[in-house]
Design a protein around this motif. Structure first.
Motif, PDB file in Angstrom:
ATOM      1  N   MET A   1      77.097  38.417  49.919  1.00 50.13           N
ATOM      2  CA  MET A   1      76.361  38.968  48.514  1.00 50.13           C
ATOM      3  C   MET A   1      77.592  39.919  47.968  1.00 50.13           C
ATOM      4  SD  MET A   1      72.907  40.525  47.419  1.00 50.13           S
ATOM      5  CE  MET A   1      72.473  40.551  45.490  1.00 50.13           C
ATOM      6  N   THR A   2      77.962  39.736  46.648  1.00 43.89           N
ATOM      7  CA  THR A   2      78.937  40.574  46.065  1.00 43.89           C
ATOM      8  C   THR A   2      78.468  41.941  45.766  1.00 43.89           C
ATOM      9  OG1 THR A   2      80.096  38.600  45.171  1.00 43.89           O
ATOM     10  CG2 THR A   2      80.717  40.790  44.376  1.00 43.89           C
ATOM     11  N   ASP A   3      79.064  42.967  46.182  1.00 47.05           N
ATOM     12  CA  ASP A   3      78.765  44.241  45.835  1.00 47.05           C
ATOM     13  C   ASP A   3      79.567  44.689  44.558  1.00 47.05           C
ATOM     14  OD1 ASP A   3      78.335  47.023  45.460  1.00 47.05           O
ATOM     15  OD2 ASP A   3      78.228  47.423  47.378  1.00 47.05           O
ATOM     16  N   PRO A   4      79.139  44.925  43.293  1.00 44.75           N
ATOM     17  CA  PRO A   4      79.968  44.902  42.279  1.00 44.75           C
ATOM     18  C   PRO A   4      80.616  46.370  42.212  1.00 44.75           C
ATOM     19  CG  PRO A   4      77.846  44.158  41.702  1.00 44.75           C
ATOM     20  CD  PRO A   4      77.781  44.350  42.747  1.00 44.75           C
ATOM     21  N   LYS A   5      79.956  47.564  42.407  1.00 48.97           N
ATOM     22  CA  LYS A   5      80.548  48.809  42.948  1.00 48.97           C
ATOM     23  C   LYS A   5      81.552  48.765  43.815  1.00 48.97           C
ATOM     24  CE  LYS A   5      76.495  51.395  41.197  1.00 48.97           C
ATOM     25  NZ  LYS A   5      77.158  51.947  40.131  1.00 48.97           N
ATOM     26  N   LEU A   6      81.526  47.946  44.951  1.00 47.64           N
ATOM     27  CA  LEU A   6      82.564  48.053  45.939  1.00 47.64           C
ATOM     28  C   LEU A   6      83.828  47.375  45.196  1.00 47.64           C
ATOM     29  CD1 LEU A   6      83.500  48.606  48.727  1.00 47.64           C
ATOM     30  CD2 LEU A   6      82.317  46.591  49.448  1.00 47.64           C
ATOM     31  N   GLU A   7      83.603  46.142  44.785  1.00 46.75           N
ATOM     32  CA  GLU A   7      84.545  45.350  44.275  1.00 46.75           C
ATOM     33  C   GLU A   7      85.155  46.133  43.227  1.00 46.75           C
ATOM     34  OE1 GLU A   7      85.662  42.498  45.723  1.00 46.75           O
ATOM     35  OE2 GLU A   7      84.204  43.144  47.132  1.00 46.75           O
ATOM     36  N   SER A   8      84.738  46.714  42.244  1.00 52.70           N
ATOM     37  CA  SER A   8      85.413  47.476  41.346  1.00 52.70           C
ATOM     38  C   SER A   8      86.093  48.512  41.860  1.00 52.70           C
ATOM     39  CB  SER A   8      84.382  47.864  40.345  1.00 52.70           C
ATOM     40  OG  SER A   8      83.386  49.006  40.920  1.00 52.70           O
ATOM     41  N   ASN A  56      79.741  38.959  36.317  1.00 54.65           N
ATOM     42  CA  ASN A  56      79.186  40.034  35.456  1.00 54.65           C
ATOM     43  C   ASN A  56      79.075  41.404  35.765  1.00 54.65           C
ATOM     44  OD1 ASN A  56      79.936  38.143  33.191  1.00 54.65           O
ATOM     45  ND2 ASN A  56      77.620  37.587  32.805  1.00 54.65           N
ATOM     46  N   GLY A  57      78.540  41.236  37.147  1.00 53.86           N
ATOM     47  CA  GLY A  57      78.295  42.783  37.474  1.00 53.86           C
ATOM     48  C   GLY A  57      79.450  43.525  37.995  1.00 53.86           C
ATOM     49  N   ILE A  58      80.747  42.939  38.224  1.00 49.93           N
ATOM     50  CA  ILE A  58      81.918  43.513  38.430  1.00 49.93           C
ATOM     51  C   ILE A  58      82.533  44.006  37.026  1.00 49.93           C
ATOM     52  CG2 ILE A  58      84.378  43.429  39.321  1.00 49.93           C
ATOM     53  CD1 ILE A  58      83.213  41.434  41.315  1.00 49.93           C
ATOM     54  N   ALA A  59      82.578  43.008  36.131  1.00 44.89           N
ATOM     55  CA  ALA A  59      82.943  43.278  34.904  1.00 44.89           C
ATOM     56  C   ALA A  59      82.166  44.521  34.160  1.00 44.89           C
ATOM     57  CB  ALA A  59      82.758  42.116  33.879  1.00 44.89           C
ATOM     58  N   ALA A  60      80.876  44.727  34.366  1.00 50.84           N
ATOM     59  CA  ALA A  60      80.174  45.641  33.770  1.00 50.84           C
ATOM     60  C   ALA A  60      80.618  47.329  34.451  1.00 50.84           C
ATOM     61  CB  ALA A  60      78.484  45.326  34.097  1.00 50.84           C
ATOM     62  N   GLU A  61      80.811  47.042  35.735  1.00 51.56           N
ATOM     63  CA  GLU A  61      81.421  48.315  36.109  1.00 51.56           C
ATOM     64  C   GLU A  61      82.685  48.629  35.743  1.00 51.56           C
ATOM     65  OE1 GLU A  61      80.109  50.448  38.443  1.00 51.56           O
ATOM     66  OE2 GLU A  61      78.196  49.220  38.590  1.00 51.56           O
ATOM     67  N   LEU A  62      83.684  47.756  35.345  1.00 45.08           N
ATOM     68  CA  LEU A  62      84.993  47.878  35.036  1.00 45.08           C
ATOM     69  C   LEU A  62      84.955  48.469  33.386  1.00 45.08           C
ATOM     70  CD1 LEU A  62      86.879  45.184  36.921  1.00 45.08           C
ATOM     71  CD2 LEU A  62      86.912  47.637  37.516  1.00 45.08           C
ATOM     72  N   ILE A  63      84.305  47.738  32.811  1.00 41.45           N
ATOM     73  CA  ILE A  63      84.458  48.057  31.436  1.00 41.45           C
ATOM     74  C   ILE A  63      84.128  49.315  30.996  1.00 41.45           C
ATOM     75  CG2 ILE A  63      81.956  47.284  30.678  1.00 41.45           C
ATOM     76  CD1 ILE A  63      85.135  46.394  28.853  1.00 41.45           C
ATOM     77  N   ILE A  64      83.371  50.270  32.020  1.00 44.74           N
ATOM     78  CA  ILE A  64      82.886  51.494  31.547  1.00 44.74           C
ATOM     79  C   ILE A  64      83.966  52.669  31.868  1.00 44.74           C
ATOM     80  CG2 ILE A  64      80.744  50.978  31.293  1.00 44.74           C
ATOM     81  CD1 ILE A  64      80.160  52.122  33.824  1.00 44.74           C
ATOM     82  N   LYS A  65      84.822  52.103  32.828  1.00 44.77           N
ATOM     83  CA  LYS A  65      86.176  53.056  33.250  1.00 44.77           C
ATOM     84  C   LYS A  65      86.949  53.634  32.259  1.00 44.77           C
ATOM     85  CE  LYS A  65      84.260  52.207  37.139  1.00 44.77           C
ATOM     86  NZ  LYS A  65      83.115  53.237  37.872  1.00 44.77           N
ATOM     87  N   ASN A  66      87.627  54.662  32.558  1.00 50.34           N
ATOM     88  CA  ASN A  66      88.411  55.159  31.365  1.00 50.34           C
ATOM     89  C   ASN A  66      89.739  54.886  31.573  1.00 50.34           C
ATOM     90  OD1 ASN A  66      88.505  56.810  28.970  1.00 50.34           O
ATOM     91  ND2 ASN A  66      89.206  58.673  30.064  1.00 50.34           N
ATOM     92  N   THR A  67      90.084  53.625  31.634  1.00 55.33           N
ATOM     93  CA  THR A  67      91.546  53.291  31.546  1.00 55.33           C
ATOM     94  C   THR A  67      91.618  51.823  31.154  1.00 55.33           C
ATOM     95  OG1 THR A  67      91.237  51.891  33.779  1.00 55.33           O
ATOM     96  CG2 THR A  67      91.894  54.428  34.065  1.00 55.33           C
ATOM     97  N   ARG A  68      92.793  51.727  30.567  1.00 56.01           N
ATOM     98  CA  ARG A  68      93.168  50.440  29.562  1.00 56.01           C
ATOM     99  C   ARG A  68      93.063  49.296  30.570  1.00 56.01           C
ATOM    100  NH1 ARG A  68      98.155  48.173  30.367  1.00 56.01           N
ATOM    101  NH2 ARG A  68      98.559  46.625  28.552  1.00 56.01           N
TER     102      ARG A  68
END
Length: 217
Positions: A1-8, A56-68
């Motif tokens: 099972m994918t862990d979005p936080k870990l993958e991000s 979308n779980g990984i995408a949700a983690e990454l879109i809120i990061k403060n980098t381009r």
């Protein structure tokens, strides 16, 4: 099972390892300092994104990061058919630069429009993003949602005075290419827009003049 936080976190580490200080300085010149960046060019970000499945779980983690780069790769990893309204609103909110808005229109909003009605998407986006989305939708699908909707959006764009942007001219050309049977009608509507938007009359005339190139190619 994918862990979005870990993958991000794994993706962020790869971005950090590929950072390029000289390129980062160059990106600041056209993007500004609103969002920090690692200096990684889009083709390299796209190549990195291809190592991961749409999620979308990984995408949700990454879109809120403060980098381009994190926000761009988030857009590339979106599973659009499964995208819910809440996450879509987050993506729109986090697209704080012109570059991110362009990527958002191409990789998220135009595919979302393909899966949904324009009426549904229109409740989320402002005029500027809507025009970008229509242009990208045309480039990807060689079609537009509808002639009347497209012309109305172009008129709204003129109302909001986005002359410095090329989005308006690109939408005008897309409408002209997409609806060949309506070209005379479209030109008539553009002449009406010249009267209702006198400050943009010369710009609109340039669009009309440029249609000759479309007819010859």
């Amino acid at each position: 099972m994918t862990d979005p936080k870990l993958e991000s976190r794994k993706i962020l580490k790869k971005l950090f390892k590929n950072a390029n200080g000289d390129a980062a300085d160059a990106i600041v010149k056209y993007q500004g300092r609103e969002l920090p960046n690692f200096g990684i060019m889009y083709p390299d970000i796209k190549n990195l994104s291809e190592q991961y499945p749409k999620h979308n779980g990984i995408a949700a983690e990454l879109i809120i990061k403060n980098t381009r780069e994190a926000r761009i790769i988030a857009m590339l990893l979106v599973d659009v058919p499964k995208l819910d309204e809440q996450l879509l609103r987050v993506f729109i909110k986090q697209s704080v630069t012109g570059e991110l808005k362009n990527h958002l229109a191409r990789h998220v909003l135009a595919p979302f429009l393909k899966c949904n009605s324009w009426q549904k998407l229109s409740s989320f986006v402002d005029v500027q993003l809507a025009v970008k989305t229509f242009v990208q939708y045309f480039r990807m699908n060689a079609e537009l949602p509808a002639f009347d909707k497209s012309v109305k959006l172009l008129s709204l764009w003129l109302n909001e005075n986005y002359q410095p942007s090329m989005d308006g001219p690109h939408l005008a050309e897309a409408i002209y290419r997409c609806f060949p049977a309506k070209r005379a009608d479209f030109k008539a509507k553009l002449f009406d827009m010249q009267n209702s938007h006198p400050g943009a009359a010369a710009q609109i005339q340039n669009w009309i003049d440029d249609f000759q190139y479309v007819e010859n190619n």
